[in-house]
Design a protein around this motif. Structure first.
Motif, mmCIF file in Angstrom:
data_model
loop_
_atom_site.group_PDB
_atom_site.id
_atom_site.type_symbol
_atom_site.label_atom_id
_atom_site.label_comp_id
_atom_site.label_asym_id
_atom_site.label_seq_id
_atom_site.Cartn_x
_atom_site.Cartn_y
_atom_site.Cartn_z
ATOM 1 N N PRO A 14 -4.694 1.933 9.415
ATOM 2 C CA PRO A 14 -3.309 2.093 9.075
ATOM 3 C C PRO A 14 -2.530 1.494 9.929
ATOM 4 O O PRO A 14 -2.435 1.468 11.104
ATOM 5 C CB PRO A 14 -2.879 3.590 8.698
ATOM 6 C CG PRO A 14 -4.125 4.314 8.542
ATOM 7 C CD PRO A 14 -5.102 3.484 9.653
ATOM 8 N N TRP A 74 4.996 10.967 1.383
ATOM 9 C CA TRP A 74 4.121 10.130 1.259
ATOM 10 C C TRP A 74 4.612 9.557 -0.394
ATOM 11 O O TRP A 74 5.232 10.274 -1.016
ATOM 12 C CB TRP A 74 2.912 10.750 1.020
ATOM 13 C CG TRP A 74 1.896 9.932 0.636
ATOM 14 C CD1 TRP A 74 0.934 9.153 1.306
ATOM 15 C CD2 TRP A 74 1.422 9.696 -0.802
ATOM 16 N NE1 TRP A 74 0.029 8.404 0.492
ATOM 17 C CE2 TRP A 74 0.517 8.654 -0.683
ATOM 18 C CE3 TRP A 74 1.710 10.224 -1.985
ATOM 19 C CZ2 TRP A 74 -0.294 8.175 -1.909
ATOM 20 C CZ3 TRP A 74 1.132 9.438 -3.158
ATOM 21 C CH2 TRP A 74 0.140 8.750 -3.104
ATOM 22 N N GLU A 80 0.918 -1.106 0.057
ATOM 23 C CA GLU A 80 -0.021 -0.024 -0.058
ATOM 24 C C GLU A 80 0.791 1.367 0.082
ATOM 25 O O GLU A 80 2.127 1.233 0.100
ATOM 26 C CB GLU A 80 -0.792 -0.037 1.151
ATOM 27 C CG GLU A 80 -1.793 -1.244 1.220
ATOM 28 C CD GLU A 80 -2.669 -1.281 2.759
ATOM 29 O OE1 GLU A 80 -3.832 -1.362 2.523
ATOM 30 O OE2 GLU A 80 -2.065 -1.065 3.719
ATOM 31 N N ARG A 138 6.980 4.586 10.135
ATOM 32 C CA ARG A 138 6.297 4.525 8.649
ATOM 33 C C ARG A 138 4.704 4.136 9.071
ATOM 34 O O ARG A 138 4.360 3.386 9.843
ATOM 35 C CB ARG A 138 6.700 3.156 7.705
ATOM 36 C CG ARG A 138 5.922 2.968 6.508
ATOM 37 C CD ARG A 138 6.696 1.726 5.917
ATOM 38 N NE ARG A 138 6.112 1.403 4.586
ATOM 39 C CZ ARG A 138 5.053 0.754 4.634
ATOM 40 N NH1 ARG A 138 4.344 0.246 5.606
ATOM 41 N NH2 ARG A 138 4.425 0.440 3.551
ATOM 42 N N SER A 186 2.236 4.559 1.474
ATOM 43 C CA SER A 186 2.823 4.786 2.920
ATOM 44 C C SER A 186 2.997 6.306 3.243
ATOM 45 O O SER A 186 3.537 7.139 2.307
ATOM 46 C CB SER A 186 3.879 3.849 3.316
ATOM 47 O OG SER A 186 4.994 4.106 2.541
ATOM 48 N N GLY A 244 1.440 2.596 7.178
ATOM 49 C CA GLY A 244 0.977 2.139 6.058
ATOM 50 C C GLY A 244 -0.261 2.584 5.488
ATOM 51 O O GLY A 244 -1.404 2.593 6.432
#
Length: 363
Positions: free
Chosen positions: A285, A323, A252, A295, A254, A297
């Motif tokens: 997320p 991003w 995905e 991070r 992130s 995600g």
């Protein structure tokens, strides 16, 4: 001279038939329904170490085909098998015939390691390699193609690493090949030079040349390749168009959160809790610590503000945000493992796998 290049050069010198006599190997234009390269059940071992383990590969006319994988995965061995410079088991065909039966006039090859005579100038080197073929391009436009026109009269040994690599690319395309093998073509070349080589590859492919590209630069492969095969432990573990591989394996989008160092467990849990507030657990997320910070995600662009609010709620002061969408590099890391050690898995041979083959070549 590198063994691979020497083999191609000597084959051309031996008086092989010209392009017109190569019809038995099949035409190379984009209208040809037959694949240019086929490998079925390709196997190669060096002693007890398996370099290629049943590789299946197919390259269509006029496409740029990318081959990626960790060091020691078998990429160079596969290229050597397809160019007829090493023997391998299985069914290998190039233009419909075994690699060693292909007219060398139709093949261009840039190996990863290439050591031409250093006391020749760039123009003399390209002239020399052009002289090995029945019908070669004029040297001047070839040097212009690779951005070496202004340094054509400089000795090879005085050129920078990037200029040397560009000159080597010129020697691989001087015969206007139908099939061009490029192994790390832009190593050591500056960003402007890389862009120039990329445009050249795109132009060659647009004119009908089939390009077999091996590179560790994932952005390069993602930009240039029509399809990509990922080789791991001598076998193809994924193949497809870059966008297809990214959609299937890339994960995905992130949000990278830069802190003054890796986030501790308490910060990760606090941000995760803030993001999960009011959201179903499966929709929240994921948060993980990274060497640079955090991070997050699964963050879509419109959700960046929510992520910032969660950081504030968790009391996490950040330096910057970045991003990104998943890329081919994410596919590579996911399918090989960021800390992947070639040949380390049970049953795959010895614990380490040196890239240097017993005969001195790269695997």
């Amino acid at each position: 001279m590198n063994e691979t290049a020497a083999a191609s050069a000597s084959a051309a010198e031996d008086g092989e038939p010209d392009r017109g006599a190569a019809d038995s190997a099949g035409p190379a234009d984009a209208t040809d329904p037959d694949p240019v390269v086929v490998g079925e059940g390709v196997r190669k071992s060096y002693g007890e170490v398996v370099a290629l383990d049943g590789v299946e590969i197919r390259v269509e006319p006029g496409e740029v085909f990318g081959l990626i994988g960790p060091n020691g995965a078998g990429k160079t061995t596969l290229v050597r098998a397809l160019t007829g410079t090493t023997e391998a088991e299985g069914d290998l065909r190039v233009f419909g015939v075994p690699p060693r039966e292909v007219d060398p006039q139709r093949i261009g090859l840039l190996p990863q390691s290439f050591d031409p005579p250093e006391r020749l100038t760039a123009v003399e080197l390209v002239d020399y390699y052009g002289g090995l073929y029945d019908a070669a391009r004029d040297t001047d436009p070839v040097l212009r193609d690779v951005g070496m026109a202004d340094d054509a009269d400089a000795w090879y040994e005085t050129l920078s690493g990037g200029q040397q690599r560009r000159t080597c690319v010129a020697t691989a395309i001087v015969n206007d090949p139908d099939l061009l093998f490029l192994d790390e073509p832009t190593t050591g070349i500056d960003p402007a030079g890389r862009r120039s080589i990329h445009r050249l590859i795109e132009r060659l492919a647009g004119d009908g040349t089939t390009v077999f590209l091996t590179s560790h630069a994932m952005d390069e492969v993602e930009r240039l390749a029509d399809r990509v095969a990922l080789l791991r432990d001598g076998a193809v573990v994924a193949v497809g168009a870059p966008d297809e591989l990214i959609a299937e394996h890339g994960g995905e989008p992130s949000l990278a959160v830069a802190l003054d160092g890796p986030a501790d467990e308490a910060a990760v849990e606090a941000v995760q809790e803030a993001l999960s507030d009011g959201a179903a657990e499966e929709d929240a997320p994921g948060v993980e610590s990274t060497p640079e910070g955090l991070r997050i995600g699964g963050v879509r662009p419109e959700e960046i503000g929510d992520a910032v609010d969660a950081l504030d709620a968790a009391g996490v002061a950040f330096e910057s945000l970045a991003w990104s969408e998943p890329s081919l590099e994410d596919v590579y890391l996911r399918l090989t493992g960021e800390e992947y050690s070639p040949r380390s898995e049970a049953g795959s041979g010895s614990g380490t796998f040196d890239e240097t083959a017993p005969d001195g070549g790269d695997r």
